[in-house]
Design an enzyme around this catalytic site. Sequence first.
Site, mmCIF file in Angstrom:
data_model
loop_
_atom_site.group_PDB
_atom_site.id
_atom_site.type_symbol
_atom_site.label_atom_id
_atom_site.label_comp_id
_atom_site.label_asym_id
_atom_site.label_seq_id
_atom_site.Cartn_x
_atom_site.Cartn_y
_atom_site.Cartn_z
ATOM 1 N N LYS A 120 60.046 32.590 20.419
ATOM 2 C CA LYS A 120 59.702 31.161 20.439
ATOM 3 C C LYS A 120 60.483 30.396 19.381
ATOM 4 O O LYS A 120 60.869 29.252 19.593
ATOM 5 C CB LYS A 120 58.194 30.961 20.270
ATOM 6 C CG LYS A 120 57.408 31.374 21.506
ATOM 7 C CD LYS A 120 56.035 30.756 21.583
ATOM 8 C CE LYS A 120 55.413 31.038 22.950
ATOM 9 N NZ LYS A 120 54.080 30.519 23.117
ATOM 10 N N LYS A 127 59.492 37.085 30.859
ATOM 11 C CA LYS A 127 58.082 36.923 31.207
ATOM 12 C C LYS A 127 57.807 35.520 31.751
ATOM 13 O O LYS A 127 58.345 34.550 31.232
ATOM 14 C CB LYS A 127 57.257 37.133 29.924
ATOM 15 C CG LYS A 127 55.767 37.011 30.099
ATOM 16 C CD LYS A 127 55.058 37.033 28.755
ATOM 17 C CE LYS A 127 54.892 35.672 28.113
ATOM 18 N NZ LYS A 127 54.000 34.744 28.800
ATOM 19 N N LYS A 151 54.040 29.593 30.486
ATOM 20 C CA LYS A 151 53.698 28.179 30.689
ATOM 21 C C LYS A 151 54.743 27.271 30.079
ATOM 22 O O LYS A 151 55.037 26.201 30.576
ATOM 23 C CB LYS A 151 52.364 27.864 30.002
ATOM 24 C CG LYS A 151 51.149 28.193 30.806
ATOM 25 C CD LYS A 151 49.914 27.718 30.057
ATOM 26 C CE LYS A 151 49.174 28.857 29.415
ATOM 27 N NZ LYS A 151 49.422 29.029 28.004
HETATM 28 P P1 ATP Z 1 53.096 29.976 26.419
HETATM 29 O O1 ATP Z 1 54.443 29.954 27.061
HETATM 30 O O2 ATP Z 1 52.622 28.608 26.011
HETATM 31 O O3 ATP Z 1 52.960 31.007 25.332
HETATM 32 P P2 ATP Z 1 51.840 31.807 28.250
HETATM 33 O O4 ATP Z 1 52.127 31.703 29.706
HETATM 34 O O5 ATP Z 1 52.509 32.904 27.491
HETATM 35 O O6 ATP Z 1 52.090 30.376 27.595
HETATM 36 P P3 ATP Z 1 49.369 32.175 26.816
HETATM 37 O O7 ATP Z 1 48.396 31.033 26.720
HETATM 38 O O8 ATP Z 1 50.238 32.442 25.647
HETATM 39 O O9 ATP Z 1 50.267 31.940 28.114
HETATM 40 O O10 ATP Z 1 48.592 33.498 27.186
HETATM 41 C C1 ATP Z 1 47.337 33.473 27.873
HETATM 42 C C2 ATP Z 1 47.030 34.849 28.446
HETATM 43 O O11 ATP Z 1 47.883 35.090 29.582
HETATM 44 C C3 ATP Z 1 47.276 36.000 27.485
HETATM 45 O O12 ATP Z 1 46.260 36.968 27.684
HETATM 46 C C4 ATP Z 1 48.614 36.555 27.921
HETATM 47 O O13 ATP Z 1 48.768 37.921 27.598
HETATM 48 C C5 ATP Z 1 48.550 36.337 29.417
HETATM 49 N N1 ATP Z 1 49.881 36.183 29.996
HETATM 50 C C6 ATP Z 1 50.796 35.243 29.659
HETATM 51 N N2 ATP Z 1 51.897 35.364 30.399
HETATM 52 C C7 ATP Z 1 51.685 36.421 31.232
HETATM 53 C C8 ATP Z 1 52.472 37.055 32.236
HETATM 54 N N3 ATP Z 1 53.683 36.599 32.518
HETATM 55 N N4 ATP Z 1 51.949 38.107 32.896
HETATM 56 C C9 ATP Z 1 50.706 38.574 32.601
HETATM 57 N N5 ATP Z 1 49.911 38.021 31.652
HETATM 58 C C10 ATP Z 1 50.385 36.954 30.977
HETATM 59 MG MG MG Z 2 52.206 33.020 25.400
#
Ligand code: ATP
Ligand code: MG
Length: 340
Positions: free
Chosen positions: A121, A202, A205
């Site tokens: 990040k 991965k 969001k």
């Molecule tokens: P950001 O990009 O803002 O970090 P994010 O998509 O990584 O958003 P988080 O809010 O950080 O989402 O994570 C929320 C939950 O979703 C956590 O338990 C994380 O492990 C899970 N998660 C995030 N991305 C994935 C993915 N690509 N596949 C499976 N689980 C995920």
């Molecule tokens: Mg995340």
Amino acid sequence: MKTERAGSGPAPRVLSGVQPSGNLHIGNYLGALSNWVRIQHDYESIFCIVDLHAITVYQKPDELRAKIRELAALFLAAGIDPEHSRIVVQSTVPAHAELAWLLTCVTPMGWLERMTQFKAKAAAQESIGDGLFQYPVLMAADILLYQASAVPVGEDQMQHLELTRDIAQRFNSLYGDTFTMPATKLPTVGARIMGLDDPTAKMSKSAAGSGHAVALLDPPERIRKTIMRATTDSNPAVDFDTMGPGVANLLSIFQAFSEWTDDAVRAHFSGMRYGDLKKQVAEMTVSKLEPIQRRYKEIVSEPGYLDDVLRAGAEAVTPIANSTVELVKSRMGIYTPDCA
Ligand code: ATP
Ligand code: MG
């Protein structure tokens, strides 16, 4: 001085959270939220909208405000039962931030420097806030505050969970047994859904690009379009021995939604042309998201309902959180008026 761990009752407690940092996507759903729904009744469950985490990267205030409510409604629409589980906006329980500071003081910087999420990040930011660096300590506080014994997350959070255990262990050895050791709980399929535009990264969001993710609230036509455009490889059809990460990702999405066994997936998709594979993944995704989207619309059209759920959540967990902070302060020798 109190000797018992604060808030550790007979029911094992589960805690997890999502950042209101963008549109909730199928990775978040398959990696975290659907798992929460499945296990919530086996535990005393607390699910957080971690807005203090979201601001570690700049968020437009009006969008953040809206995303917090959207996320709460999506938790409910996905099947979190507010009669049993607590849905809490992190910032409404100030003890999260307070414990984070207390834990910051026992966390060596070297541990934080190793975190791959920070490195990834930070590389994407022009200016890196200290909050991004401290992020895993706040996450440790979220979990340890409630003496949670299990934390259902996606695979990307494993390293942060290990760090949480390290911080808890260090605190316990410096100041006496205080924190429960939380276990990581990963789903068997869907723990790491990859970007549809780039299956080596991965799904996130905060990642840019219209072909990257399927959001839970995307209309069916958009879901179909995103999946039909997903990056695959130069083979024409599914070959389980040679397939690339893009095809493996599409199969994981299908399997996680359908809950089919490995054997059933293999038998069904072996030799299938990529165009047909994508159509089936798209239809499976649309059919699983449709009821969530329907419930979401009902929830947001009910005036006051969301606020009631969030208020009740905060009220229920605040005494647990505060008692942990009091115990931690007294263990550390911080001034507490009722202590001689
Ligand atoms: P950001 O990009 O803002 O970090 P994010 O998509 O990584 O958003 P988080 O809010 O950080 O989402 O994570 C929320 C939950 O979703 C956590 O338990 C994380 O492990 C899970 N998660 C995030 N991305 C994935 C993915 N690509 N596949 C499976 N689980 C995920
Ligand atoms: Mg995340």
